[in-house]
Design an enzyme around this catalytic site. Structure first.
Site, PDB file in Angstrom:
ATOM      1  N   ASP A   1       7.797   4.724   9.499  1.00 57.87           N
ATOM      2  CA  ASP A   1       7.405   4.437   8.120  1.00 57.87           C
ATOM      3  C   ASP A   1       8.313   5.157   7.141  1.00 57.87           C
ATOM      4  OD1 ASP A   1       5.465   2.613   8.456  1.00 57.87           O
ATOM      5  OD2 ASP A   1       3.770   3.959   8.153  1.00 57.87           O
TER       6      ASP A   1
ATOM      7  N   ASP B   1       0.517  -4.523  13.332  1.00 62.17           N
ATOM      8  CA  ASP B   1       0.382  -3.086  13.081  1.00 62.17           C
ATOM      9  C   ASP B   1      -0.740  -2.490  13.937  1.00 62.17           C
ATOM     10  OD1 ASP B   1       0.895  -0.666  11.854  1.00 62.17           O
ATOM     11  OD2 ASP B   1       0.683  -1.439   9.810  1.00 62.17           O
TER      12      ASP B   1
HETATM   13  C1  DGJ Z   1       1.599   1.102   8.416  1.00 60.57           C
HETATM   14  C2  DGJ Z   1       2.933   0.413   8.520  1.00 60.57           C
HETATM   15  O1  DGJ Z   1       3.796   1.152   9.303  1.00 60.57           O
HETATM   16  C3  DGJ Z   1       3.458   0.177   7.130  1.00 60.57           C
HETATM   17  O2  DGJ Z   1       4.746  -0.341   7.177  1.00 60.57           O
HETATM   18  C4  DGJ Z   1       2.519  -0.747   6.423  1.00 60.57           C
HETATM   19  O3  DGJ Z   1       2.531  -2.002   7.034  1.00 60.57           O
HETATM   20  C5  DGJ Z   1       1.118  -0.162   6.411  1.00 60.57           C
HETATM   21  N1  DGJ Z   1       0.679   0.244   7.706  1.00 60.57           N
HETATM   22  C6  DGJ Z   1       0.139  -1.148   5.855  1.00 60.57           C
HETATM   23  O4  DGJ Z   1      -1.148  -0.676   5.927  1.00 60.57           O
END
Ligand code: DGJ
Length: 725
Positions: free
Chosen positions: A523, A458
C-alpha cells in the site's frame, strides 16, 4: 534432465540433471533417500556410488553407533536428533515412530518420485522432486497416505528436506509490516533451529515465505546462493537447522494440524527451490522464468499489461460519478488504459460503504452514489478507450451489513470465544458451500452484467481463531476454498484478470498466483520505499505481475514528497499505473508522467519478457537494476539514488546480462533532469544526442558513469545493440 538409477548392492543412487545442475540422491539398505550432492553439473559418467560413499562421515565418541540419515524426511524413529520431517500422534498422544523403507523409485518425465512405506503403521509416503518442463526451479512435495487402521493427528509434514551446502553460511529472509514489505534481513545459519512461522491466514506483510542461503560476500552479480519459497498463503512454517554434527537442513510445510484418518491422503504443500552460482540475480532469473511459464496464466489476448489508473488515493470512499468521470478523462489523456474503481461503490438501500466500518458482504451497487448503476461510468471509461476494473473483498464481512445480519452463522466465529475484529471486519468461512455459492453468485452477476475485465481482490485482515463451527482448524481448508472460488470465477469468466491484494503485499505466493494475475506489492506508493521493495521482490516475481503505481506528490502513507520523474521511473519497472488525484498535477508533472508512460508502453513488450538483474551498488545510496530484452539487443538501466551521496562524485556502474561481444549504443534518456546544483560539469558522451557505442564486455567490466544525483532520483539509460558493419 536425466534420472538414472544405479541399484548395485545395498547402495542405490539416482541423479537429476537439469540445466547446469545435478542433484544426486542415495539410499542405503532401502532407507529413505538423502541428498548426496546438489550443485553444478557433474559429468555424465560420474560414479554416483563412489560419490555417495565418499560422503560417509566418521562416527565419533559420545554419539550413536550410526549417523542418522539426513534423509528427504528425517525420522525420529531412526534416531535423527534434529527436527523430524514428520510428526504424528494417535488420539491418545502416542507418536508414530516411523521407520520408512524405500519401496520404489519412479522416474517421472521431469523428476523423481520415491515411494516409501512404514510397515508398522501402514503409512505410505511419496517424496516428489521435479523440474517442470523447461524450468530451472525444483518443485518438491510430500504425500502421506494412511493405509493402516489408526487415526492420526499430523502436526507436521514437511516437503522433502534438503541440506544446505557448508559454504552457504548466511540466511537472507524478509521482515516487514504494512507499507514496509520485503524488508531483507541477513543472519548467520547457526546451531539449532531458526524457524519462521506464519499463522495469519495470509502470507502476511512480515514474512514473504522464502529463505535465501548464500555464501558470505555473495552479491547480486556474484557468489553461490540457494532459495526456497513455500507456495501457500494460509499458514506456513519454514525452518533451517544446524545440527550438532555440522549438517544443516531446510524444511517447510503448512504448520497446521491435519487429521489423517485411515484411507486418507494429505500433502505437505509445495516448495520451490532455485540454485545459483551467479549471485542472487541467478535466483531471480530462474524464479521469474518459472512464474512466467508455470504459474501465471493470462487470458489469451491479454499478455500486454495495460497502464492502470486506480482511484483509491484520489477519492477513497467518497465516490461521485462526475468526479470519477473527470479523473478517468485525465487518466486516459496521460496514457492510462484501465480504470480501476476501488473500495466504496457497494451497499444496500439502507447502508452504503462510506468508511471501512460497514457493508463488506453486500455486493450490490450503491444506488445513492450510482443512481444509474455503474454503467454510465463504465460507458465513459470505454468511450475513452479504457477498460474497467473493480475492487472487491469477497472473503470479508462487516457486522454492520445486511449479510452479517442475515447470516451470522457464515462468519468464522468459534462458539464461546470472542473473535477479534480487524479493520472492523470479520472473515467468512468459505469452506461452507453456501458462503462460496453466495460470493460466486454476486461476483458472477457483477461480471455478467458489466464490462469488467479486472478484479482487484482485496483481503484486509488476518485470520484469527481460524476454526470451523465444530472447532476444527481452517487455515489450509479456507485457502483451498478460496482457490476453488477463484478458479470457478476464472472458468466462467476466462477474460477477467484478478489481482491478489491484501492491504498491499499481505498475500503473495506462488499458490495464490496460480489463480490470479497480478500482486499489489504494497500500500506504499512512496517510490523511495517501493524502489527498495521492488528490488527484493524481483528475486521471485517478474516485473509484469508486480503492480507499481505513480502515487501522489506528497505520499499519503509516508509523508515523503517525491519528484514525478522518480515516481514514474519506479512505476515503469513493474506493471505501471497511476494512483493519485490527477487534479493535483501541474503542467510539468503531467508532461513528465506522459513521457514515461509512453516510454513504458513502447518498451513493455520486451521488458515483460526480459531478464531483470539488480546491479551491485557502487555506493550505499545507489540502487540500480537493468532489464535486458530476451535477445539481449535492448536494455534499460534504472540507476536509482536513495540518499545523499557520500562521495564527491559518481563512480562507474557496471552493467550485467549483456552479450560481451555485442556492441551497444547507450545514452542517458533523461539528461534533461541533470541538476546544475548537483552536477556542475559533466562532459560525457552518454548525454550526447547519439550517445556512445561500447561492447557488452566494456559495459559490464568498465561500466558507465552517470551524472551526480540528488537523493530520490533515477537515471534512465537506454541501450540498443548495433549491427556491426
Ligand atoms: C487495501 C488496499 O491495499 C488498498 O489499495 C485499497 O484497495 C484499500 N484496501 C481499500 O479499502
Amino acid at each position: 534432465m536425466l534420472a538414472n538409477g544405479d541399484s548395485k548392492a545395498s547402495l542405490e543412487c539416482w541423479r537429476l540433471d537439469h540445466a547446469g545442475q545435478t542433484i544426486v540422491l542415495a539410499s542405503r539398505q532401502r532407507e529413505l533417500p538423502e541428498v548426496a550432492y546438489c550443485g553444478e553439473s557433474l559429468p555424465a559418467g560420474e560414479n554416483l556410488k563412489a560419490l555417495a560413499e565418499s560422503r560417509n562421515r566418521p562416527i565419533t565418541p559420545g554419539t550413536l553407533d550410526q549417523l542418522a540419515p539426513l534423509s528427504l524426511l528425517p525420522e525420529e524413529g531412526k534416531g535423527f536428533p534434529g527436527q523430524p520431517g514428520l510428526r504424528l500422534f494417535d488420539a491418545e498422544g502416542r507418536p508414530a515412530l516411523t521407520q520408512f523403507a524405500l519401496v520404489e523409485a519412479e522416474n517421472l518425465e521431469h523428476g523423481l518420485a520415491f515411494h516409501c512405506q512404514d510397515s508398522g503403521s501402514g503409512l505410505v509416503l511419496t517424496l516428489h522432486l521435479t523440474f517442470p518442463a523447461g524450468s530451472r526451479v525444483l518443485e518438491t512435495t510430500t504425500r502421506l497416505t494412511n493405509r493402516g487402521g489408526t487415526d492420526w493427528l499430523v502436526s507436521w509434514l514437511s516437503v522433502p528436506a534438503l541440506p544446505i551446502d557448508g559454504a552457504m553460511t548466511d540466511i537472507i529472509e524478509y521482515a516487514g509490516r504494512w507499507t514496509q514489505e520485503f524488508n531483507p534481513i541477513k543472519l548467520p545459519i547457526s546451531r539449532g533451529v531458526h524457524l519462521r512461522e506464519n499463522r495469519r491466514g495470509r502470507t502476511g506483510h512480515d514474512h514473504f515465505p522464502a529463505m535465501i542461503f548464500a555464501e558470505p560476500g555473495a552479491g547480486f552479480t556474484r557468489g553461490c546462493a540457494a532459495a526456497i519459497h513455500f507456495g501457500f498463503s494460509g499458514v506456513h512454517r519454514m525452518l533451517v537447522e544446524g545440527l550438532p554434527d555440522g549438517r544443516r537442513q531446510v524444511q517447510a510445510g503448512y504448520g497446521e494440524m491435519q487429521h489423517l484418518a485411515p484411507g486418507r491422503t494429505i500433502v505437505s504443500g509445495t516448495a520451490f527451490w532455485a540454485f545459483s552460482d551467479r549471485g542472487l540475480n541467478g535466483l531471480a532469473l530462474d524464479f521469474q522464468d518459472y512464474v512466467r511459464r508455470h504459474i501465471i496464466r493470462f487470458p489469451d489476448d491479454k499478455t500486454v499489461r495495460p497502464v492502470h489508473y486506480n482511484c483509491w488515493e484520489a477519492v477513497y470512499f467518497d465516490h461521485k460519478v462526475e468526479e470519477l468521470m473527470d479523473l478517468a478523462t485525465r487518466a486516459a489523456d496521460l496514457g492510462a488504459e484501465r480504470f480501476v474503481l476501488d473500495d466504496g461503490w457497494f451497499g444496500t438501500h439502507e447502508l452504503g460503504r462510506n468508511d471501512d466500518t460497514s457493508s463488506l458482504g453486500d455486493w450490490f451497487v450503491d444506488t445513492r452514489k450510482y443512481p444509474d448503476g455503474l454503467q454510465p461510468l463504465i460507458d465513459h471509461v470505454e468511450t475513452l478507450g479504457m477498460r474497467f476494473g473493480l475492487w472487491v473483498e469477497p472473503e470479508m464481512v462487516n457486522l454492520d451489513s445486511a449479510l452479517a445480519r442475515q447470516h451470522p452463522e457464515w462468519l468464522m466465529m468459534p462458539a464461546h470465544v470472542k473473535q477479534v475484529p480487524g479493520r472492523s471486519q470479520y472473515v467468512l468461512n468459505l469452506t461452507n458451500p453456501a458462503v462460496s455459492d453466495y460470493l460466486y453468485e454476486r461476483l458472477d452477476w457483477l461480471l455478467r452484467t458489466h464490462a469488467i475485465d479486472y478484479l482487484k481482490w482485496d483481503m484486509n485482515r488476518d485470520l484469527t481463531l481460524a476454526v470451523d463451527s465444530e472447532g476444527f482448524p481452517l487455515l489450509i481448508r479456507q485457502t483451498e476454498a478460496l482457490w476453488a472460488l477463484l478458479e470457478r470465477i476464472r472458468q466462467h469468466h476466462p477474460d477477467v484478470e484478478i489481482e491478489s491484494c491484501a492491504s498491499g503485499g499481505g498475500r503473495i505466493d506462488f499458490g495464490v498466483l496460480r489463480h490470479t494475475h497480478r500482486i499489489w506489492l504494497s500500500d506504499s506508493n512512496d517510490a523511495h520505499e517501493r524502489w527498495q521493495m521492488q528490488n527484493q521482490a524481483f528475486l521471485f516475481l517478474p516485473p509484469e505481475i508486480v503492480g507499481s503505481h505513480v502515487g501522489p506528490r506528497h505520499c499519503h502513507t509516508s509523508g515523503r514528497r517525491l519528484s514525478m520523474s522518480f515516481r514514474a521511473l519506479v512505476a515503469m519497472t513493474g506493471h505501471m499505473g497511476f494512483e493519485m488525484d490527477l487534479r493535483e498535477l501541474d503542467a510539468a508533472e503531467a508532461e513528465t508522467l506522459k513521457r514515461y508512460t509512453a516510454i513504458y508502453k513502447e518498451n513493455r513488450d520486451w521488458m515483460h519478457k526480459g531478464r531483470q538483474y539488480r546491479l551491485d551498488g557502487t555506493a550505499p545510496e545507489t540502487l540500480a537494476q537493468i532489464i535486458v530484452s530476451p535477445e539481449a539487443d535492448r536494455f534499460f538501466v534504472f540507476a536509482g539514488t536513495l540518499d545523499v551521496p557520500g562521495d564527491e562524485t559518481t563512480a562507474p556502474l557496471k552493467l550485467t546480462g549483456l552479450r560481451p561481444e555485442a556492441r551497444y549504443r547507450v545514452k542517458l534518456v533523461n539528461a534533461d533532469e541533470i541538476h546544475r546544483s548537483a552536477t556542475r560539469f559533466y562532459k560525457n558522451p552518454l548525454i550526447e544526442p547519439g550517445g556512445l557505442a561500447l561492447s557488452g564486455a566494456a559495459l559490464m567490466q568498465a561500466g558507465l558513469v552517470t551524472p551526480f544525483p540528488f537523493p530520490d532520483s533515477m537515471w534512465l539509460i537506454e541501450g540498443r545493440r548495433e549491427e556491426l558493419p
